[in-house]
Design a protein around this motif. Structure first.
Motif, short mmCIF file in Angstrom:
data_model
loop_
_atom_site.label_atom_id
_atom_site.label_comp_id
_atom_site.label_asym_id
_atom_site.label_seq_id
_atom_site.Cartn_x
_atom_site.Cartn_y
_atom_site.Cartn_z
N LYS A 158 38.10 -23.75 -29.87
CA LYS A 158 39.17 -24.72 -29.57
C LYS A 158 38.73 -25.70 -28.49
N ARG A 159 38.07 -25.19 -27.46
CA ARG A 159 37.64 -26.05 -26.36
C ARG A 159 36.60 -27.07 -26.84
N LEU A 160 35.61 -26.59 -27.61
CA LEU A 160 34.57 -27.51 -28.08
C LEU A 160 35.14 -28.54 -29.05
N GLU A 161 36.02 -28.10 -29.94
CA GLU A 161 36.62 -29.05 -30.89
C GLU A 161 37.44 -30.10 -30.17
N SER A 162 38.10 -29.72 -29.08
CA SER A 162 38.89 -30.70 -28.32
C SER A 162 37.98 -31.74 -27.66
N LEU A 163 36.71 -31.38 -27.50
CA LEU A 163 35.73 -32.32 -26.93
C LEU A 163 34.97 -33.07 -28.03
N GLY A 164 35.33 -32.78 -29.29
CA GLY A 164 34.67 -33.43 -30.42
C GLY A 164 33.37 -32.78 -30.83
N HIS A 165 33.18 -31.52 -30.42
CA HIS A 165 31.94 -30.81 -30.75
C HIS A 165 32.20 -29.68 -31.75
N THR A 166 31.12 -29.14 -32.28
CA THR A 166 31.24 -28.05 -33.26
C THR A 166 30.75 -26.73 -32.65
N LEU A 167 31.21 -25.63 -33.26
CA LEU A 167 30.71 -24.30 -32.93
C LEU A 167 30.31 -23.63 -34.24
N ARG A 168 29.07 -23.24 -34.32
CA ARG A 168 28.58 -22.59 -35.54
C ARG A 168 28.01 -21.21 -35.21
N LEU A 169 28.14 -20.30 -36.17
CA LEU A 169 27.57 -18.96 -36.03
C LEU A 169 26.42 -18.83 -37.02
N ARG A 170 25.36 -18.16 -36.60
CA ARG A 170 24.29 -17.93 -37.57
C ARG A 170 23.72 -16.53 -37.42
N HIS A 171 23.10 -16.09 -38.52
CA HIS A 171 22.49 -14.75 -38.58
C HIS A 171 23.52 -13.66 -38.24
N VAL A 172 24.65 -13.73 -38.92
CA VAL A 172 25.74 -12.78 -38.66
C VAL A 172 25.54 -11.53 -39.51
N ARG A 173 25.53 -10.38 -38.88
CA ARG A 173 25.35 -9.12 -39.61
C ARG A 173 26.60 -8.80 -40.44
N GLU A 174 26.38 -8.01 -41.46
CA GLU A 174 27.44 -7.74 -42.43
C GLU A 174 28.70 -7.15 -41.78
N ARG A 175 28.51 -6.20 -40.89
CA ARG A 175 29.70 -5.56 -40.28
C ARG A 175 30.47 -6.52 -39.40
N ILE A 176 29.73 -7.39 -38.71
CA ILE A 176 30.38 -8.40 -37.88
C ILE A 176 31.11 -9.40 -38.79
N LEU A 177 30.44 -9.74 -39.89
CA LEU A 177 31.01 -10.69 -40.84
C LEU A 177 32.32 -10.15 -41.42
N ASN A 178 32.35 -8.85 -41.68
CA ASN A 178 33.58 -8.25 -42.19
C ASN A 178 34.74 -8.41 -41.20
N VAL A 179 34.45 -8.20 -39.92
CA VAL A 179 35.50 -8.35 -38.90
C VAL A 179 35.98 -9.80 -38.86
N LEU A 180 35.04 -10.73 -38.94
CA LEU A 180 35.40 -12.16 -38.94
C LEU A 180 36.28 -12.48 -40.14
N ARG A 181 35.94 -11.90 -41.28
CA ARG A 181 36.72 -12.15 -42.50
C ARG A 181 38.11 -11.54 -42.40
#
Lengths: 98, 134
Positions: A64-87
């Protein structure tokens, strides 16, 4: 799993690597570290073993903070178990996951 | 297996250590133990944050029952607060409507097979079970 101490460090050029366990006892540390960035950011999660809702809140606040500044936040190399929590939390709909 | 933990967030390290030992002794697959860790953390931190009047340790009990792991957390001398009746968070909401909070319980609901609450004699007990096979 309990031995996986949480660590967060900058790798330069807008890349931050998180490793170990991002739980409620480490969330403030992660939040404070990420608050120092005001640029497009990539979080490399290849060594992140665990995340709970406290960690998700850190991601949400940072996004939210970065988007309010016009920037992006990206995630990479996310492990499957972490990805499940995100989903489960619907974060795959608001975050760019590479 | 049962153990009590001081009601502070910093107890999580001790809790994860206890859960690792419990998982090893019960022969629970690592993949399932990830979910067990998360469910226990969310329920424990919920008690620490919402039952601020409590001064006693929080009790954690965990056992394997066939193809399930059953766990319960009990908080002593606290007011009634039924987490199973808390409203769901909207995980499809756009970013601007998202707020931190409520996600922990949402994850618990997603990862558990059963989730129940009991309040008696000023004791809050939350009981959950998880299937061993995902």
């Amino acid at each position: 799993m309990n031995k996986d101490v949480f660590a967060i460090r900058s790798e330069g050029q807008g890349v931050v690597r998180l490793s170990g366990r991002l739980d409620a006892s480490q969330a403030d540390k992660a939040k404070a570290f990420l608050a120092s960035f005001s640029e497009p950011l990539v979080l490399d999660l290849s060594d992140l073993d665990y995340i709970s809702s406290a960690g998700l809140s850190v991601l949400l606040v940072t996004l939210k903070r970065l988007e309010s500044l016009g920037h992006t936040l990206r995630l990479r190399h996310v492990r499957e178990r972490i990805l499940n929590v995100l989903r489960y939390a619907g974060f795959d709909q608001i975050l760019t996951i590479e | 297996m049962e153990h009590s933990f001081a009601r502070r967030i910093d107890s999580l390290d001790d809790i994860f250590e206890f859960l690792t030992q419990a998982g090893d002794s019960m022969g629970v697959p690592t993949a399932v133990w990830f979910s067990v860790n998360l469910v226990v953390e969310e329920l424990f931190t919920n008690m620490v944050k919402h039952d601020r009047q409590g001064s006693q340790d929080i009790s954690l009990c965990i056992n394997r029952d066939g193809d399930r792991v059953k766990l319960s957390l009990t908080d002593f001398d606290v007011d009634d607060f039924d987490i199973t009746r808390m409203p769901e968070v909207d995980t499809s909401a756009p970013l601007e409507e998202r707020r931190p909070g409520g996600l922990g319980l949402h994850l618990v609901r997603r990862m558990t097979d059963t989730l129940s609450y009991h309040y008696e004699n000023r004791q809050r007990t939350v009981t959950a079970s998880l299937k061993l096979h995902e």
